[in-house]
Design an enzyme around this catalytic site. Structure first.
Site, mmCIF file in Angstrom:
data_model
loop_
_atom_site.group_PDB
_atom_site.id
_atom_site.type_symbol
_atom_site.label_atom_id
_atom_site.label_comp_id
_atom_site.label_asym_id
_atom_site.label_seq_id
_atom_site.Cartn_x
_atom_site.Cartn_y
_atom_site.Cartn_z
ATOM 1 N N ASP A 1 0.747 -0.485 6.907
ATOM 2 C CA ASP A 1 0.547 0.076 5.433
ATOM 3 C C ASP A 1 1.591 -0.892 4.817
ATOM 4 O O ASP A 1 2.653 -0.404 4.367
ATOM 5 C CB ASP A 1 0.646 1.310 5.253
ATOM 6 C CG ASP A 1 0.493 1.767 3.869
ATOM 7 O OD1 ASP A 1 -0.046 1.004 2.838
ATOM 8 O OD2 ASP A 1 0.711 2.993 3.148
ATOM 9 N N SER A 2 1.314 -2.022 4.486
ATOM 10 C CA SER A 2 2.541 -2.788 4.040
ATOM 11 C C SER A 2 2.093 -3.271 2.728
ATOM 12 O O SER A 2 1.071 -3.049 2.042
ATOM 13 C CB SER A 2 2.435 -4.206 5.002
ATOM 14 O OG SER A 2 1.433 -5.022 4.639
ATOM 15 N N SER A 3 3.241 -3.734 1.923
ATOM 16 C CA SER A 3 2.869 -4.284 0.422
ATOM 17 C C SER A 3 2.492 -5.618 1.075
ATOM 18 O O SER A 3 2.258 -6.064 1.804
ATOM 19 C CB SER A 3 4.334 -4.206 -0.209
ATOM 20 O OG SER A 3 5.196 -4.510 0.434
ATOM 21 N N ASP B 1 5.334 5.794 0.925
ATOM 22 C CA ASP B 1 4.908 6.939 0.022
ATOM 23 C C ASP B 1 4.292 8.163 0.784
ATOM 24 O O ASP B 1 4.197 9.004 0.264
ATOM 25 C CB ASP B 1 3.781 6.304 -0.968
ATOM 26 C CG ASP B 1 2.775 5.560 -0.229
ATOM 27 O OD1 ASP B 1 2.058 6.483 0.353
ATOM 28 O OD2 ASP B 1 2.524 4.358 -0.204
ATOM 29 N N GLN C 1 13.934 -3.900 -3.014
ATOM 30 C CA GLN C 1 12.793 -4.219 -3.844
ATOM 31 C C GLN C 1 13.283 -3.280 -5.008
ATOM 32 O O GLN C 1 14.123 -2.205 -5.150
ATOM 33 C CB GLN C 1 11.596 -3.757 -3.164
ATOM 34 C CG GLN C 1 11.592 -2.506 -2.524
ATOM 35 C CD GLN C 1 10.452 -2.579 -1.518
ATOM 36 O OE1 GLN C 1 9.705 -3.216 -1.618
ATOM 37 N NE2 GLN C 1 10.429 -1.399 -0.466
ATOM 38 N N TYR D 1 -7.708 4.016 -0.454
ATOM 39 C CA TYR D 1 -7.035 3.105 0.588
ATOM 40 C C TYR D 1 -6.486 3.994 1.737
ATOM 41 O O TYR D 1 -6.690 3.398 2.779
ATOM 42 C CB TYR D 1 -5.587 2.777 -0.267
ATOM 43 C CG TYR D 1 -4.946 1.626 0.399
ATOM 44 C CD1 TYR D 1 -5.041 0.230 0.588
ATOM 45 C CD2 TYR D 1 -3.669 2.454 0.781
ATOM 46 C CE1 TYR D 1 -4.076 -0.224 1.684
ATOM 47 C CE2 TYR D 1 -2.893 1.726 1.847
ATOM 48 C CZ TYR D 1 -3.087 0.155 2.001
ATOM 49 O OH TYR D 1 -2.171 -0.484 2.871
ATOM 50 N N GLN D 2 -5.582 5.252 1.441
ATOM 51 C CA GLN D 2 -5.088 5.747 2.445
ATOM 52 C C GLN D 2 -6.038 6.273 3.523
ATOM 53 O O GLN D 2 -5.638 6.220 4.842
ATOM 54 C CB GLN D 2 -4.022 7.020 2.041
ATOM 55 C CG GLN D 2 -3.645 6.830 0.592
ATOM 56 C CD GLN D 2 -1.915 6.095 0.572
ATOM 57 O OE1 GLN D 2 -1.816 5.508 1.479
ATOM 58 N NE2 GLN D 2 -1.403 6.512 -0.658
HETATM 59 N N1 SPD Z 1 -1.556 -5.343 -3.854
HETATM 60 C C1 SPD Z 1 -1.095 -3.803 -3.322
HETATM 61 C C2 SPD Z 1 -1.114 -3.746 -1.802
HETATM 62 C C3 SPD Z 1 -0.619 -2.491 -1.670
HETATM 63 C C4 SPD Z 1 -0.689 -1.909 -0.093
HETATM 64 N N2 SPD Z 1 0.187 -0.901 0.206
HETATM 65 C C5 SPD Z 1 -0.068 0.322 -0.626
HETATM 66 C C6 SPD Z 1 0.715 1.496 -0.193
HETATM 67 C C7 SPD Z 1 0.044 2.659 -0.319
HETATM 68 N N3 SPD Z 1 0.388 3.527 0.706
#
Ligand code: SPD
Length: 338
Positions: free
Chosen positions: A210-212, A118, A63, A93-94
């Site tokens: 913890d995915s994109s 990250d 990527q 989020y985390q």
């Molecule tokens: N639309 C963005 C989603 C991102 C999710 N993963 C974020 C990684 C942070 N550790």
């Protein structure tokens, strides 16, 4: 011949560097970064970039990676044009993706993190002293390297935790190998990780994904087969918590995933958190438990110690329970598969 080959290589490298620069340049116009809109057509979130604020840009095997210093949100990590975190709001989020499953579980000892290059989720998992084993499977080595270089005082703080085993491999193949118990995986990284497993391995207590977004390298992590592997990789009463996209933007996708999970796991719930720099300012989590207790996921079974609670900026036991209360339009949709 050798000179010709190396010249060709140089041209290829220069061309690919040029194309990354063009693509990245397209994301930053003047002083403003604008997020790619592939998964949220018709809307674009923008952040002002500090003067000379681009700190890193590269193309890994998987990527495009960009790090820039924003005017008001600290440093920002962007993968394939999509914001993964900003230093100002990443904790929302985390903390939630990690502590929802970890505090729902009575005694999590073995934790697997899928993705999370990250380091932010790892930072939160490492705060639980009952956790003895942390296995992390992040496909992209370069994301970890970039995080260590640019986010060492925010998210990338726990990569030297002695409980951590970091594997750079495809998570679907990794979990499949764990479940099959095959130490002879064709991927040497997976084979090495499996060699360290005793034959008495009881499975993971918690798996955090913890995915994109499901466009690009994370696509397979949203497929039903991956949920089957995760279920098989869990210990009794084990819990899975996955990045579950946005109620405002992806309700049909969320309903599909939740329905598929309900066919597989005895307890499945959806929770959400607010993150100003994620699309529509909100992101959710799909939680699945092997425990069929009515409130197995919603009611935390443990609470943070006073000293841990002081470190947390979003999670607390009330927020835990409240995060599962959904607005009516979403609750109605997700109720259909109950
Ligand atoms: N639309 C963005 C989603 C991102 C999710 N993963 C974020 C990684 C942070 N550790």
């Amino acid at each position: 011949m050798r000179t010709l080959l190396s010249a060709l290589c140089c041209i290829a490298i220069v061309q690919s560097t040029a194309s990354i620069r063009n693509k990245m340049a397209a994301l930053i116009t003047g002083d403003w970064f604008a997020e790619s809109e592939v998964m949220w057509p018709g809307q674009r979130f923008s952040l002002k970039v500090k003067k000379d604020g681009v700190l890193h840009r590269s193309r890994s095997k998987f990527q495009d990676i960009l790090v820039f210093q924003s005017e008001t949100y600290g440093k920002v990590l962007v993968l394939d044009g999509v914001i993964q975190l900003t230093e100002r709001d990443e904790f929302a989020y985390q903390e939630m993706i990690a502590h929802l499953p970890l505090f729902a579980h009575a005694e999590p000892k073995r934790v697997c993190i899928v993705g999370g290059g990250d380091g932010g989720v790892l930072r939160e998992v490492a705060r639980h002293s009952c956790v003895e084993v942390i296995d992390m499977c992040e496909i992209d080595e370069q994301v970890v390297a970039v995080a260590k270089e640019h986010f060492s005082d925010s998210t990338a703080t726990s990569f030297d935790d002695p409980r951590l085993t970091l594997v750079h491999a495809d998570a679907a193949a990794y979990l499949k190998a764990i479940v099959d118990g095959k130490g002879d995986s064709s991927d040497p990284a997976i084979a090495a990780a499996l060699k360290r497993r005793s034959s008495q391995w009881p499975g993971y207590d918690v798996i955090i994904v913890d995915s994109s977004d499901p466009v690009g390298p994370a696509e397979t992590l949203f497929a039903p087969a991956f949920y089957d592997s995760m279920k098989a990789a869990l210990a009794p009463n084990g819990i899975v918590c996955t990045q579950g996209e946005c109620l405002w933007l992806h309700l049909p996708l969320i309903a599909k995933v939740v329905t598929a999970c309900r066919a597989t796991f005895p307890s499945v719930e959806y929770a959400y958190t607010t993150v100003p720099t994620y699309p529509s300012g909100q992101i959710g989590f799909v939680l699945c438990s092997l425990d069929d207790g009515e409130r197995a996921l919603i009611r935390p079974t443990r609470a943070p110690t006073t000293s841990l609670q002081k470190l947390l900026r979003y999670y607390n036991p009330d927020v835990h329970a409240a995060s599962f209360i959904l607005p009516e339009f979403a609750a109605r949709e997700l109720k259909k598969s109950r």
